[in-house]
Design a protein around this motif. Structure first.
Motif, short mmCIF file in Angstrom:
data_model
loop_
_atom_site.label_atom_id
_atom_site.label_comp_id
_atom_site.label_asym_id
_atom_site.label_seq_id
_atom_site.Cartn_x
_atom_site.Cartn_y
_atom_site.Cartn_z
N THR A 33 69.21 57.45 55.98
CA THR A 33 69.96 58.70 56.00
C THR A 33 69.36 59.62 57.05
O THR A 33 68.14 59.71 57.19
CB THR A 33 69.90 59.37 54.62
OG1 THR A 33 70.75 58.65 53.72
CG2 THR A 33 70.33 60.83 54.67
N ASN A 52 74.73 59.23 55.53
CA ASN A 52 73.94 58.14 54.97
C ASN A 52 73.89 56.95 55.93
O ASN A 52 74.54 56.93 56.98
CB ASN A 52 74.46 57.74 53.59
CG ASN A 52 75.71 56.89 53.64
OD1 ASN A 52 76.47 56.93 54.61
ND2 ASN A 52 75.93 56.09 52.60
N TRP A 53 73.12 55.93 55.55
CA TRP A 53 72.82 54.80 56.44
C TRP A 53 74.10 54.07 56.87
O TRP A 53 74.18 53.59 57.99
CB TRP A 53 71.85 53.84 55.76
CG TRP A 53 72.43 53.21 54.54
CD1 TRP A 53 73.09 52.04 54.43
CD2 TRP A 53 72.45 53.78 53.23
NE1 TRP A 53 73.50 51.82 53.14
CE2 TRP A 53 73.12 52.87 52.37
CE3 TRP A 53 71.97 54.97 52.66
CZ2 TRP A 53 73.32 53.12 51.02
CZ3 TRP A 53 72.17 55.21 51.31
CH2 TRP A 53 72.83 54.30 50.51
N SER A 57 79.06 58.16 53.76
CA SER A 57 78.91 59.41 53.03
C SER A 57 78.28 60.46 53.91
O SER A 57 77.39 60.16 54.72
CB SER A 57 78.02 59.20 51.79
OG SER A 57 78.64 58.35 50.86
N SER A 58 78.74 61.68 53.75
CA SER A 58 78.16 62.80 54.48
C SER A 58 78.19 64.03 53.58
O SER A 58 78.94 64.08 52.60
CB SER A 58 78.90 63.07 55.79
OG SER A 58 80.26 63.35 55.54
N TYR A 99 65.40 60.51 56.65
CA TYR A 99 65.01 60.42 55.24
C TYR A 99 63.77 59.56 55.10
O TYR A 99 63.53 58.65 55.88
CB TYR A 99 66.19 59.85 54.45
CG TYR A 99 66.15 60.14 52.97
CD1 TYR A 99 65.76 59.16 52.07
CD2 TYR A 99 66.54 61.37 52.49
CE1 TYR A 99 65.73 59.42 50.71
CE2 TYR A 99 66.52 61.64 51.12
CZ TYR A 99 66.12 60.66 50.25
OH TYR A 99 66.10 60.92 48.90
N TYR A 103 67.76 53.50 52.89
CA TYR A 103 68.88 53.48 51.95
C TYR A 103 68.80 54.57 50.88
O TYR A 103 69.41 54.45 49.81
CB TYR A 103 69.02 52.10 51.29
CG TYR A 103 69.05 50.98 52.27
CD1 TYR A 103 67.98 50.09 52.37
CD2 TYR A 103 70.12 50.81 53.14
CE1 TYR A 103 67.99 49.06 53.30
CE2 TYR A 103 70.14 49.79 54.08
CZ TYR A 103 69.06 48.92 54.15
OH TYR A 103 69.07 47.91 55.07
N TRP A 105 69.40 58.43 49.32
CA TRP A 105 70.44 59.47 49.40
C TRP A 105 70.23 60.51 48.31
O TRP A 105 71.12 61.26 47.95
CB TRP A 105 71.83 58.82 49.28
CG TRP A 105 73.00 59.75 49.49
CD1 TRP A 105 73.93 60.09 48.54
CD2 TRP A 105 73.41 60.42 50.69
NE1 TRP A 105 74.88 60.93 49.09
CE2 TRP A 105 74.59 61.16 50.39
CE3 TRP A 105 72.92 60.47 51.99
CZ2 TRP A 105 75.27 61.93 51.35
CZ3 TRP A 105 73.59 61.23 52.94
CH2 TRP A 105 74.74 61.95 52.61
N ILE A 108 69.31 65.17 49.15
CA ILE A 108 69.38 65.19 50.62
C ILE A 108 69.34 66.59 51.21
O ILE A 108 69.13 66.75 52.40
CB ILE A 108 70.64 64.47 51.11
CG1 ILE A 108 71.89 65.11 50.49
CG2 ILE A 108 70.56 62.98 50.82
CD1 ILE A 108 73.17 64.69 51.15
#
Length: 127
Positions: A33, A52-53, A57-58, A99, A103, A105, A108
């Motif tokens: 992330t 995210n990786w 997702s944001s 991050y 992986y 999340w 965040i």
């Protein structure tokens, strides 16, 4: 060694746009992330956006939702922050960050969940 190098900042008038880039080395953005934070003079560093990786997702701070867009290019190992409809309140030093775990999340929006930071880049929005 992980390095994050921001570029694309500068001075823009209110209502204008800028695109920040963050070139990463030593850590793959397809695995971690990535986030953007900002810090204005006299204020604490605050969350702006994260992706995210997988890119699926944001998340955004309420203050930038609908105006900023985070994205990434895995092939270039680079993360972007497109900033539109800029306001004087967006003036700050912007930091790219990664991050702390692959992986991940969780939490965040919390700066303590990130372990490597870029040097920061100034964005100034004039009224």
């Amino acid at each position: 060694q992980v390095q994050l190098v921001e570029s694309g900042g500068g001075l823009v008038q209110a209502g204008g746009s800028l695109r920040l880039s963050c070139a990463a080395s030593g850590r793959a953005v397809r695995t971690y992330t990535m986030g953007w934070f900002r810090q204005a003079p006299g204020l604490e560093r605050e969350f702006v956006a994260a992706i995210n990786w997988s890119g699926g997702s944001s998340a955004y701070a309420d203050s930038v939702k609908g105006r900023f867009t985070i994205s990434k290019d895995n092939a270039k190992n680079t993360v972007y922050l497109q900033m539109d409809s800029l306001k004087p309140d967006d003036t700050a030093v912007y930091y790219c960050t990664t991050y702390r775990t692959a992986y991940g999340w969780g939490a965040i929006r919390r700066a303590s969940e990130y372990d490597y930071w870029g040097q920061g880049i100034q964005v100034t929005v004039s009224s």
